[in-house]
Scaffold this motif. Structure first.
Motif, PDB file in Angstrom:
ATOM      1  N   HIS A  42       0.856  -1.188   0.000  1.00 14.19           N
ATOM      2  CA  HIS A  42       0.000   0.000   0.000  1.00 14.19           C
ATOM      3  C   HIS A  42       0.892   1.238   0.000  1.00 14.19           C
ATOM      4  O   HIS A  42       1.160   1.808   1.053  1.00 14.19           O
ATOM      5  CB  HIS A  42      -0.887  -0.004   1.246  1.00 14.19           C
ATOM      6  N   LEU A  43       1.353   1.633  -1.180  1.00 17.17           N
ATOM      7  CA  LEU A  43       2.298   2.750  -1.244  1.00 17.17           C
ATOM      8  C   LEU A  43       1.713   4.012  -0.618  1.00 17.17           C
ATOM      9  O   LEU A  43       2.407   4.756   0.076  1.00 17.17           O
ATOM     10  CB  LEU A  43       2.719   3.046  -2.690  1.00 17.17           C
ATOM     11  N   GLY A  44       0.438   4.236  -0.886  1.00 14.18           N
ATOM     12  CA  GLY A  44      -0.207   5.434  -0.355  1.00 14.18           C
ATOM     13  C   GLY A  44      -0.152   5.513   1.159  1.00 14.18           C
ATOM     14  O   GLY A  44      -0.233   6.604   1.737  1.00 14.18           O
ATOM     15  N   ASP A  45      -0.012   4.392   1.827  1.00  8.92           N
ATOM     16  CA  ASP A  45       0.067   4.364   3.292  1.00  8.92           C
ATOM     17  C   ASP A  45       1.496   4.168   3.789  1.00  8.92           C
ATOM     18  O   ASP A  45       1.708   4.015   4.993  1.00  8.92           O
ATOM     19  CB  ASP A  45      -0.772   3.202   3.864  1.00  8.92           C
ATOM     20  N   GLY A  46       2.473   4.097   2.881  1.00  8.02           N
ATOM     21  CA  GLY A  46       3.856   3.859   3.296  1.00  8.02           C
ATOM     22  C   GLY A  46       4.078   2.443   3.798  1.00  8.02           C
ATOM     23  O   GLY A  46       4.950   2.193   4.622  1.00  8.02           O
ATOM     24  N   ASN A  47       3.299   1.513   3.314  1.00  9.11           N
ATOM     25  CA  ASN A  47       3.296   0.135   3.836  1.00  9.11           C
ATOM     26  C   ASN A  47       3.862  -0.830   2.793  1.00  9.11           C
ATOM     27  O   ASN A  47       3.268  -1.059   1.752  1.00  9.11           O
ATOM     28  CB  ASN A  47       1.848  -0.222   4.191  1.00  9.11           C
ATOM     29  N   LEU A  48       5.046  -1.371   3.097  1.00  2.78           N
ATOM     30  CA  LEU A  48       5.726  -2.313   2.204  1.00  2.78           C
ATOM     31  C   LEU A  48       5.521  -3.743   2.675  1.00  2.78           C
ATOM     32  O   LEU A  48       5.771  -4.062   3.840  1.00  2.78           O
ATOM     33  CB  LEU A  48       7.229  -2.003   2.198  1.00  2.78           C
TER      34      LEU A  48
END
Lengths: 543, 543
Positions: free
Chosen positions: B456-462
């Motif tokens: 979830h790039l929008g949430d900074g979640n890799l």
């Protein structure tokens, strides 16, 4: 932007009653032109341009008679904290060199709340610059059993930010540094004493907005906003600080620095400790820094002011609005006819639409001016055509948008000019929101001058105000506990956004069950075993 | 809707590589057509149509070899809780008549997590129907010093919902009643055991959506979602459960029912106790009911799948996207070329755009189909024209939208078919998000089959995943603590959305300072002094 849409808009949308502009005096125009006009149900903007309140002042009007000491007006007993000694002052001076204020004149303002209803008798105000200094202060106070009253902009509504007795005031005024801003994620990290308006300006220059906005923004500190879980004008769109605050740095009662200053949107590693401090009004720890997520700045903003024939139509307008404006809706405020009459009478602001039993103010904020205007136009045609709205006006430029906002935002000021004001900040189920106002009007009859209702309808938040010539214990007895019991029956909240502070701490039980109260007291005992942090606030007096 | 816009869209937007449709086997089509395809980095949808997992089953594949008992695989020691006796069973039967399960076969599934990595040896599962029954159970267990493992849909990723030893499993499966839904405010109140997908269907029929959505929605319980502070696919748009959950009912360790089940958007009366239980994985109390704010259902949804030449371009595409799509952006997911290759190899899903180093999936959700399509068109022209995006496709209907989503959502499944998977769910600053993947690729060389990054790039979640032929302690040693130390240096989170549960409890220290850990342990001791609630979870083992 609006001109290209003009052919599609009904003519009345740009109609602006001449009286409206004429009715604004020179002073009021300056005031309305300030970067933010008064808070909805809150303190004035107190910006540099406001003629009413100077920045840094904590009183709503200067030259007013002295405020009665809290310990004299209210039934409250000093807890057995130590009294600040000369040795303490010397020790504190070593901790905060040059930041120990004992001059009685300088201590006048921070001892009094802006509503001028409570007044402490603190003899010391501290101005730390760093979290480490705050930590040293609390460690010292904890050891010495000295009570502390943390203070930000001192713009609270419930006496939460002023001392009750002689608590040491710890001000965040000099902790006003921005630590970092990330221009991709929109995450701002700053010290607790940053003024909200200055943060707004800073992030807006970088294409973002603060996720909260309120009338007091010219004075209030972000640390105080978070400590009181401030609501305000952008709540409908960007939600609670519980979602937008990403991290906090907090100093605990005994002086430990708790660093949870993450800049991450997602972090599920253990309990979310920062939530303990959001909204706990400085009674569990002192917030020293904040990490907050700023949404992108909308490129187009529209404001409409509409008249509705009844409260049922206000609610239906809200439903229609939410459906047709969807994701661009950023505010849905309502006020009754009495509010607008008082704003006209006391502030000479004329109503720009036909007299109606209710009015709503709608704001849209979006990324496409043309699209937003089309959506708004479709919505307005719908509500006018169906009779939900009988008249309305749309701001054609920013100046007029501010004038429309002023009609809503200056209600508090108009009320304060109407006499003594009994104030209630309530959350209620939407369909019962206005019933309490009608009930009270019938109950009070001629005992009150005015009973008015307005507020953030989109959030279910009613500001209920009753004015009278002067304070009267018998009128108060007619109002309370009646209002609180009414709210409790609807499972509402007796403090929607203002918090409990000193003045509402004893009505907590109307919105929370005994089991909750007990757990709150256990949390307080765990985090602040000596009770030195903002005593006499938030939790009911133990009997 | 799309046809009227067709003349404005570039031809390629409707291009759909024949191979894409051809490459989908009959089984996969059924699967991709299920109401929700697998969770991003999470469990399968487990809907009725999924051929992979039957609803109610907790294992990712049936007929697999038996899972090693947790107490044998991990270094963990049973705490001195009592052992369930015949008398206890009789007493529990009186509390939950007909709801005491002791059949070993029935206990198999709830003892094992869906990833089949942990396995408890509980001898008893309880199925209460009411909060009062849960309260009686906990009061009894507390008195008897019996440990309890609360369980919802058992779809967690970190072994948080299965017993470690012989804890009594308290299932919310029969607590599945909707209490109320308000069609103006959108507030849903329901019991904790309601399945997310069923709630979604219920509110969508009424014009709203649940503020969260995740792959496991066919099985997961809303109580479990809240207890784990689930993130998922709508986080970017509707934010954290910490903002959208309005109230909770929780049973405390000793059996007290804490009713904070308010339906109000704003309530600043005292400390916000519900926050203690959101994300604490059942270690502080058992959530029995939830009040949650549902946003209005968007009338238009678009999905685009784009190829980017580098990660810098992915980030720039995100910034451009946020600026131009603004308030209608509802998802921004990314995946690297390795992910798409694995999805192609193992699941025969063809990539619908030219081979690229990175891909992004963008979803918009808005209230005006025409407006949304225009915004999306403008954005796509911009990113294609500037070279940020080299190729792309846009779903022309719901079926194709689901196929595009499948490319992102089935990555987890493809990885599991590639071999043994080392999984990491991390939050990192956006500009460093992909560096860890590149670093690891260089570090591991030929020791790993694949090192992939998506999320979830929008949430900074890799979601960082490493595959190998089989589990290898030496590869694990190369990965850990390297990955955690890398994340800690960036002040990231070692568990963005999956929580800590049993499997990650000991890495908490990489994301939280010792002072935070200490306070968490104090909170645990306050709320659950005997430690009976979900022991061996969330907090590190005390040494």
């Amino acid at each position: 932007m609006m001109s290209r849409l003009a052919p599609r808009w009904p003519a009345w949308l740009f109609w602006w009653r001449a009286a409206c502009a004429q009715g604004v005096s020179a002073q009021q125009r300056t005031w309305a032109g300030a970067s933010r006009i008064p808070e909805p149900g809150g303190p004035w903007g107190a910006t540099g341009t406001s003629p009413l309140v100077r920045r840094g002042s904590s009183s709503a009007s200067s030259g007013a008679p002295e405020v009665t000491l809290t310990r004299e007006r209210y039934s409250v007993r000093r807890l057995p904290f130590s009294v600040v000694s000369e040795d303490d002052l010397a020790a504190l001076e070593r901790i905060v060199p040059g930041g120990v204020i004992t001059d009685p004149e300088e201590l006048e303002a921070p001892n009094v709340d802006w509503l001028r209803t409570v007044r402490g008798s603190s003899k010391v105000l501290l101005r730390p610059r760093t979290s480490q200094e705050v930590a040293h202060i609390l460690r010292y106070c904890h050891e010495r059993n000295l009570a502390v009253s943390p203070q930000g902009g001192n713009t609270g509504m419930v006496g939460g930010s002023t001392p009750v007795f002689d608590e040491i005031i710890v001000s965040t005024a000099l902790m006003n540094q921005i630590v970092s801003f990330h221009n991709v994620s929109g995450v701002l990290v700053c010290q607790a004493g940053c003024v909200l308006e200055e943060l707004s300006r800073y992030v807006e220059e970088r294409g973002f907005v603060m996720p909260l906005d309120l009338g007091a923004k010219g004075s209030c500190h972000i640390g105080g906003n978070v400590a009181t879980n401030a609501g305000g004008l952008r709540f409908l769109r960007y939600g609670s600080l519980r979602g937008t605050v990403l991290g906090l740095e907090v100093v605990l009662a005994e002086g430990t620095i708790l660093n949870c200053l993450t800049s991450l949107r997602k972090d599920n590693t253990g309990y979310d400790l920062k939530q303990l401090f959001i909204g706990s009004e400085g009674t569990l720890g002192v917030i020293t820094a904040v990490s907050i997520l700023c949404p992108p700045k909308p490129s187009a903003v529209n404001v409409a002011f509409l008249g509705c024939p009844g409260f049922a139509e206000v609610l239906q307008t809200f439903c229609t609005c939410r459906g047709m404006l969807g994701e661009i809706l950023s505010a849905f405020e309502f006020m009754d006819a009495e509010c607008v009459k008082l704003v006209g009478r006391h502030l000479r602001l004329a109503c720009p639409v036909q007299e109606s039993p209710f009015y709503v103010l709608i704001e849209t904020s979006g990324s496409g001016a043309g699209h937003d205007a089309e959506k708004l136009s479709g919505f307005l045609e719908q509500v006018l055509g169906s009779g939900l709205v009988t008249d309305g006006t749309l701001a054609a430029d920013q100046r007029r948008a501010k004038m429309l906002w002023a009609l809503r935002e200056r209600i508090t000021e108009a009320l304060s000019r109407d006499g003594y004001v009994y104030k209630y900040d309530l959350s209620l189920p939407l369909d019962r929101l206005y019933d309490l106002v009608s009930d009270l009007r019938a109950r009070l009859g001629l005992h009150a001058k005015h009973v008015v209702g307005y507020g953030h309808l989109g959030d279910g938040n009613l500001h209920l105000n009753v004015t009278a010539e002067a304070f009267s214990p018998s009128l108060l007895g007619t109002l309370e506990p009646y209002v609180y019991e009414w709210v409790a029956r609807q499972r509402g909240s007796v403090s929607a956004e203002h918090g409990l502070g000193f003045k509402k701490k004893d009505v907590l039980g109307y919105s929370k069950p005994p089991e909750a109260l007990q757990l709150m007291q256990q949390l307080k005992a765990l985090l602040d075993p000596k009770g030195i942090l903002n005593p006499y606030k938030t939790l009911p007096t133990r009997t």
